[in-house]
Structure formats: C-alpha cells, structure tokens
Design an enzyme around this catalytic site. Structure first.
Site, mmCIF file in Angstrom:
data_model
loop_
_atom_site.group_PDB
_atom_site.id
_atom_site.type_symbol
_atom_site.label_atom_id
_atom_site.label_comp_id
_atom_site.label_asym_id
_atom_site.label_seq_id
_atom_site.Cartn_x
_atom_site.Cartn_y
_atom_site.Cartn_z
ATOM 1 N N LEU A 28 -4.180 21.185 9.321
ATOM 2 C CA LEU A 28 -5.051 20.410 8.800
ATOM 3 C C LEU A 28 -6.141 21.100 7.991
ATOM 4 O O LEU A 28 -6.722 20.958 6.987
ATOM 5 C CB LEU A 28 -6.096 19.776 10.107
ATOM 6 C CG LEU A 28 -7.213 18.980 9.930
ATOM 7 C CD1 LEU A 28 -6.653 17.598 9.312
ATOM 8 C CD2 LEU A 28 -7.948 18.665 11.465
ATOM 9 N N GLU A 37 -9.815 24.326 16.420
ATOM 10 C CA GLU A 37 -9.752 23.095 17.063
ATOM 11 C C GLU A 37 -11.270 22.377 17.123
ATOM 12 O O GLU A 37 -11.678 21.594 17.700
ATOM 13 C CB GLU A 37 -9.196 22.971 18.600
ATOM 14 C CG GLU A 37 -7.771 23.504 18.266
ATOM 15 C CD GLU A 37 -6.452 22.861 19.141
ATOM 16 O OE1 GLU A 37 -7.088 21.431 19.733
ATOM 17 O OE2 GLU A 37 -5.537 23.382 19.175
ATOM 18 N N THR A 57 -1.959 27.825 13.321
ATOM 19 C CA THR A 57 -1.181 28.498 14.605
ATOM 20 C C THR A 57 0.298 28.073 14.614
ATOM 21 O O THR A 57 0.620 26.938 14.231
ATOM 22 C CB THR A 57 -1.948 27.859 15.833
ATOM 23 O OG1 THR A 57 -3.046 28.369 15.823
ATOM 24 C CG2 THR A 57 -1.278 28.445 17.121
ATOM 25 N N THR A 107 -15.273 23.931 15.686
ATOM 26 C CA THR A 107 -16.267 24.980 16.337
ATOM 27 C C THR A 107 -17.257 24.530 17.450
ATOM 28 O O THR A 107 -17.387 23.129 17.689
ATOM 29 C CB THR A 107 -17.276 25.617 14.943
ATOM 30 O OG1 THR A 107 -17.895 24.400 14.746
ATOM 31 C CG2 THR A 107 -16.568 26.140 14.012
ATOM 32 N N SER A 108 -17.782 25.269 18.250
ATOM 33 C CA SER A 108 -18.783 24.847 19.023
ATOM 34 C C SER A 108 -19.864 23.883 18.766
ATOM 35 O O SER A 108 -20.440 22.929 19.087
ATOM 36 C CB SER A 108 -19.372 25.803 19.830
ATOM 37 O OG SER A 108 -18.517 26.808 20.308
ATOM 38 N N GLU A 109 -20.423 24.283 17.308
ATOM 39 C CA GLU A 109 -21.258 23.351 16.785
ATOM 40 C C GLU A 109 -20.862 22.065 16.372
ATOM 41 O O GLU A 109 -21.250 21.243 16.674
ATOM 42 C CB GLU A 109 -21.683 24.083 15.319
ATOM 43 C CG GLU A 109 -22.689 25.370 15.427
ATOM 44 C CD GLU A 109 -21.672 26.506 15.724
ATOM 45 O OE1 GLU A 109 -20.506 26.613 15.589
ATOM 46 O OE2 GLU A 109 -22.241 27.591 16.456
ATOM 47 N N ARG A 141 -8.442 18.881 22.366
ATOM 48 C CA ARG A 141 -9.697 19.836 22.743
ATOM 49 C C ARG A 141 -9.739 20.073 24.214
ATOM 50 O O ARG A 141 -10.205 20.955 24.771
ATOM 51 C CB ARG A 141 -11.056 19.161 22.134
ATOM 52 C CG ARG A 141 -11.042 19.676 20.673
ATOM 53 C CD ARG A 141 -12.047 18.855 20.027
ATOM 54 N NE ARG A 141 -12.272 19.154 18.746
ATOM 55 C CZ ARG A 141 -12.732 18.479 17.659
ATOM 56 N NH1 ARG A 141 -13.356 17.223 18.006
ATOM 57 N NH2 ARG A 141 -12.635 18.509 16.282
HETATM 58 N N1 CAA Z 1 -11.240 8.874 16.850
HETATM 59 C C1 CAA Z 1 -11.252 7.831 16.253
HETATM 60 N N2 CAA Z 1 -11.890 7.634 15.114
HETATM 61 C C2 CAA Z 1 -13.016 8.600 14.834
HETATM 62 C C3 CAA Z 1 -12.943 9.796 15.643
HETATM 63 C C4 CAA Z 1 -12.295 9.708 16.899
HETATM 64 N N3 CAA Z 1 -12.319 10.806 17.769
HETATM 65 N N4 CAA Z 1 -14.161 10.162 15.324
HETATM 66 C C5 CAA Z 1 -14.416 9.722 14.102
HETATM 67 N N5 CAA Z 1 -13.870 8.589 14.038
HETATM 68 C C6 CAA Z 1 -13.799 7.669 12.679
HETATM 69 C C7 CAA Z 1 -15.441 7.132 12.822
HETATM 70 O O1 CAA Z 1 -15.505 6.014 13.689
HETATM 71 C C8 CAA Z 1 -15.654 6.782 11.257
HETATM 72 O O2 CAA Z 1 -15.085 5.658 11.135
HETATM 73 P P1 CAA Z 1 -15.300 4.296 10.030
HETATM 74 O O3 CAA Z 1 -14.801 5.147 8.705
HETATM 75 O O4 CAA Z 1 -14.839 3.225 10.353
HETATM 76 O O5 CAA Z 1 -17.017 4.399 10.026
HETATM 77 C C9 CAA Z 1 -14.675 7.770 10.387
HETATM 78 O O6 CAA Z 1 -13.833 8.441 11.585
HETATM 79 C C10 CAA Z 1 -15.551 8.938 9.961
HETATM 80 O O7 CAA Z 1 -16.177 9.682 10.879
HETATM 81 P P2 CAA Z 1 -17.356 10.645 10.676
HETATM 82 O O8 CAA Z 1 -18.381 10.182 9.899
HETATM 83 O O9 CAA Z 1 -17.744 10.997 12.264
HETATM 84 O O10 CAA Z 1 -16.619 11.725 9.963
HETATM 85 P P3 CAA Z 1 -17.178 12.989 9.377
HETATM 86 O O11 CAA Z 1 -16.807 13.298 7.957
HETATM 87 O O12 CAA Z 1 -18.986 13.304 9.572
HETATM 88 O O13 CAA Z 1 -16.625 14.287 10.427
HETATM 89 C C11 CAA Z 1 -16.371 15.699 12.263
HETATM 90 C C12 CAA Z 1 -16.762 14.328 11.833
HETATM 91 C C13 CAA Z 1 -16.604 15.650 13.754
HETATM 92 C C14 CAA Z 1 -17.411 16.650 11.699
HETATM 93 C C15 CAA Z 1 -15.044 16.020 12.164
HETATM 94 O O14 CAA Z 1 -14.887 16.378 10.620
HETATM 95 C C16 CAA Z 1 -14.642 17.172 12.655
HETATM 96 O O15 CAA Z 1 -13.968 17.104 13.987
HETATM 97 N N6 CAA Z 1 -14.527 18.392 12.208
HETATM 98 C C17 CAA Z 1 -13.623 19.630 12.632
HETATM 99 C C18 CAA Z 1 -12.241 19.732 12.464
HETATM 100 C C19 CAA Z 1 -11.383 20.331 13.436
HETATM 101 O O16 CAA Z 1 -11.576 20.383 14.524
HETATM 102 N N7 CAA Z 1 -10.568 21.260 13.131
HETATM 103 C C20 CAA Z 1 -9.701 21.776 13.914
HETATM 104 C C21 CAA Z 1 -8.210 22.395 13.385
HETATM 105 S S1 CAA Z 1 -6.983 22.293 14.236
HETATM 106 C C22 CAA Z 1 -6.839 23.745 14.758
HETATM 107 O O17 CAA Z 1 -7.653 24.642 14.734
HETATM 108 C C23 CAA Z 1 -5.421 23.842 15.434
HETATM 109 C C24 CAA Z 1 -5.145 25.341 15.793
HETATM 110 O O18 CAA Z 1 -4.735 26.139 15.005
HETATM 111 C C25 CAA Z 1 -5.310 25.841 17.296
#
Ligand code: CAA
Length: 380
Positions: free
Chosen positions: A125, A364, A158, A366-368, A243
């Site tokens: 991702l 997965e 990972t 950040t804390s923020e 998470r």
């Molecule tokens: N379930 C279903 N739908 C969801 C949802 C959820 N949990 N969260 C948001 N949505 C939907 C919203 O309802 C919205 O829908 P509509 O278009 O119908 O309105 C749409 O998705 C967009 O949502 P947001 O406006 O909230 O989107 P955003 O661009 O503001 O992003 C965010 C929100 C929480 C910041 C998100 O981008 C995020 O979680 N970012 C962090 C990414 C992350 O965790 N990366 C980790 C990578 S994996 C990793 O680290 C693996 C490893 O190696 C160990």
C-alpha cells in the site's frame, strides 16, 4: 460481560506461549543482528496453523476468531517482534482481504498456499511519496485486453523480500482520488515486477522489508480483488482488522519488557540489596504492568467487535493500536531505565525490545493517523 477466554482460545494461548518460548525466543537476538528471515520458525508456525488463523478450514486455515488471532500475535511478539509482525501481515493483511473480498476461485487458488507457508504474503500500500495519505498514491493500473498494466513503486513492505503473493493497491483513475483505487493479487514471478532496496531498519529487522517495483507489470484481469474503485475501502477495512493485531503485537512487546525488567530488578543489587526493593523501581514496574493490562483489554475489545460482526469498528481498532503503541514505547523506555547502563547495551534483550517498540507508532498508520480515525468517529 465475559472476561473468560473460550476453551479454544485458552488452549491456543497455552500452545503458542509454549511454542514461542521454546522455538521463537532463542533466535530473536540473532536474527535482529543478521536480518536473516526466520524461515525455519515461520514453517513451524505454519505447521501449528498460525499462518491462516481466521481462514476457514476448507481453504486450509484454522477457522479461529479475531481474539484468537490477537492472542497468537501477542505470544509470538512477546518472544520476537519480527516473527510477530511477519505472521500478523500474512494473516490480517493478506489472507483476510482474500477471505473477505476474494472470489471463490481466488480463495481456492491463493489461500491454501498462504496458510501452509508454501507462499508468504505481503501488502503493498505505502509508497515513497504516499504513506499516511493513501488516496495520494501514484502507482497506476490500466486495463489492456485481459491484463492490467501496473507502474509504480511501493516502499516499506514487510515480508516483501520473501513473499510469493502480494496484495497491491494501484489507481485505475487518478482523477477519482480515493474512489479510483483498486486492489490486485500479484504473484512474485509476474513479468515487470521486481524487488528494490532491502531496508536496514532500526527494529523488526528480520522482516525482509523491501521496495516493490512495477514496470509495465502484467497482472491477469481475474486478479483484481473486489471491484475496480473499491481499493480504498478494502484498504481501510483491512487496516481496521490488522490494527488490532498491531495492538496485540504492542502488548506482547511491552510484556517482554516487563518480564525482563522484573527479572533484572530481582537480580541486580545496589546499595546492598536488589533494586526491586527501591520504591522508584517499584513505581515503574507497577505503571508498566497496569499499562499493559489496559492495552490488552482494548485489544480484546476490538477483536470482540470484529467477532460480533459490527459493520464498522474503526474507532475501537484505532484505539487498540494507538494505545498499545504508546504504552509499548513507554514501557520499553522504562525497562531500559530499570536496566541502567546495561539497558543501553546488547548484553540484555531490553535494548532490542526498545528499538522494536518504536515501529508500533509508525506502521499500519502512525499514532497521529489513529487519533484522526478516533476523533473523526467522535465528531461524525
Ligand atoms: N472502512 C470503510 N470505509 C472507510 C473506512 C473504513 N475503515 N475509512 C474511510 N472509509 C471511507 C469513508 O467513509 C469515505 O467514503 P465516501 O467516499 O463514501 O465518503 C472514504 O473512505 C474516504 O475516507 P476519508 O475521507 O476518511 O479518507 P482520507 O483520504 O481522509 O484518509 C485516513 C483517511 C484515515 C487518513 C487513511 O488514509 C489512513 O488510514 N491512512 C493511513 C494509512 C496506513 O495505515 N498505512 C499503513 C500501511 S500498511 C503497513 O504498514 C503494513 C506493514 O508493513 C506492517
């Protein structure tokens, strides 16, 4: 409210705890230094059914629930944070999306090998220019005949160096932002797909964390997971599950910091007595134990929400990850403090535990980001 594990959960905890103490813990320090991927132990986790914990038995999985998954990840991470996250990724970031969004053909084709350890999974991702901002991803996919052509780079992945099956996100229409993202199952030997830099990480160092490079990579059309444009929703849904596992990993890492600190406080003498007799040390140990207990219950509660089939449990899952990560870093820091100068050396495991804990506040989400998820849910 029931605070008891089921018979199966109790049995799983006992078995994984015994297994992790006997087989995982002895290699933790060595693989932290060598960065060697712990295949020998990963194969053993597969034999125990720990690579497909929530996968239905008919696809080669163990058919357990999400609290069981958290229990197993906690126990593995208590002994080795690298092993904990390798197994967590295979379960919640790779098998889970195939179970939840895959077609019957995709389930039959990919799940048995992911459960048996024949092929490990990775989740692509994050990108060099898009970590927190998932919708800002630059990797593209365009349909040409029977194939999607993927171009772009993923970073901090990972398991990537050793994985055979990848869940990859790419934009099929960048104008649509989050609504233009799609999900693909990509096999390791796909033409145009290669691995880039192997990261030299501060902690969780044996996790084969590599870049993924797509240069006109040709993915068969039938490897689209879910529908075109569903990728953002799939990613968020999957992260809601995974998470919880990172919260569980945090509890395991924090528990190991406490166990090491209690042991040291009993052994180490100063001013003619064990340092555990001093109230300042007792104060830290009491705080550490309480923090761990609170984090563990948040993890179980988030797992319970998923078990119950709640349609959205983003807040609960983000809370378990945010709080777990925060206390794990704090508990590990206190652990180093209790060990004094020795805690800053490789003579004691607490030095590695402190480095391992820091990643919990970063990957997965950040804390923020977790606080954004929690606050948006409060304010909706
Ligand atoms: N379930 C279903 N739908 C969801 C949802 C959820 N949990 N969260 C948001 N949505 C939907 C919203 O309802 C919205 O829908 P509509 O278009 O119908 O309105 C749409 O998705 C967009 O949502 P947001 O406006 O909230 O989107 P955003 O661009 O503001 O992003 C965010 C929100 C929480 C910041 C998100 O981008 C995020 O979680 N970012 C962090 C990414 C992350 O965790 N990366 C980790 C990578 S994996 C990793 O680290 C693996 C490893 O190696 C160990």
């Amino acid at each position: 409210m029931d605070f008891e594990f089921t018979k199966d959960q109790k049995m799983l905890q006992e078995e994984v705890r015994k297994f992790a103490d006997a087989h995982i813990a002895p290699d933790a320090a060595e693989i932290d230094q060598s960065r060697d991927f712990p295949w020998k132990n990963i194969k053993k986790t597969a034999e125990m059914g720990l690579l497909g914990i929530i996968v239905p038995e008919k696809y080669g999985g163990s058919g357990f629930d999400y609290i069981s998954l958290a229990i197993a990840i906690e126990e593995l991470s208590r002994c080795c944070a690298s092993t904990g996250v390798i197994v967590a990724v295979n379960n919640s970031l790779v098998t889970y999306p195939i179970v939840a969004f895959g077609t019957e053909e995709q389930k039959q084709k990919y799940l048995p090998a992911l459960c048996s350890g024949e092929k490990l999974g990775a989740f692509g991702l994050t990108e060099p220019n898009a970590g927190s901002d998932v919708a800002g991803m630059e990797t593209t996919a365009r349909l040409e005949g029977d194939h999607y052509i993927i171009n772009g780079t993923k970073r901090f992945i990972t398991n990537a160096g050793e994985a055979g099956t990848f869940i990859v996100f790419a934009s099929t229409d960048r104008n649509l932002k989050h609504k233009g993202i799609s999900t693909f199952i990509v096999e390791r030997d796909t033409p145009g797909f290669s691995l880039g830099k192997h990261e030299d990480l501060m902690g969780v160092r044996a996790t084969a964390n590599c870049e993924l490079i797509f240069e006109d990579a040709k993915i068969p059309k039938e490897n689209l997971l879910g529908k075109e444009g569903q990728g953002f929703m799939i990613a968020m849904n999957v992260l809601d599950v995974s998470r919880i596992d990172i919260g569980a990993q945090a509890v395991g890492i924090a528990q190991s910091a406490l166990d090491e600190s209690v042991k040291y406080a009993k052994e180490r003498k100063a001013f003619g007595q064990p340092i555990g007799n001093f109230e300042m040390i007792q104060n830290m140990l009491a705080e550490m134990a309480t923090q761990i207990c609170a984090a563990r219950f948040l993890v179980y509660y988030a797992g319970h929400c998923k078990n119950k089939g709640m349609p959205r449990f983003s807040r609960e899952s983000a809370m378990s990850k945010y709080y777990g990560a925060t206390i794990a870093v704090d508990v590990a820091r206190k652990g180093v403090q209790i060990h004094g100068g020795y805690g800053y050396t490789k003579d004691y495991p607490i030095e590695r535990i402190y480095r391992d804990a820091k990643i919990l506040e970063l990957y997965e989400g950040t804390s923020e980001i977790q606080k954004i998820v929690i606050a948006r849910d409060l304010l909706k």
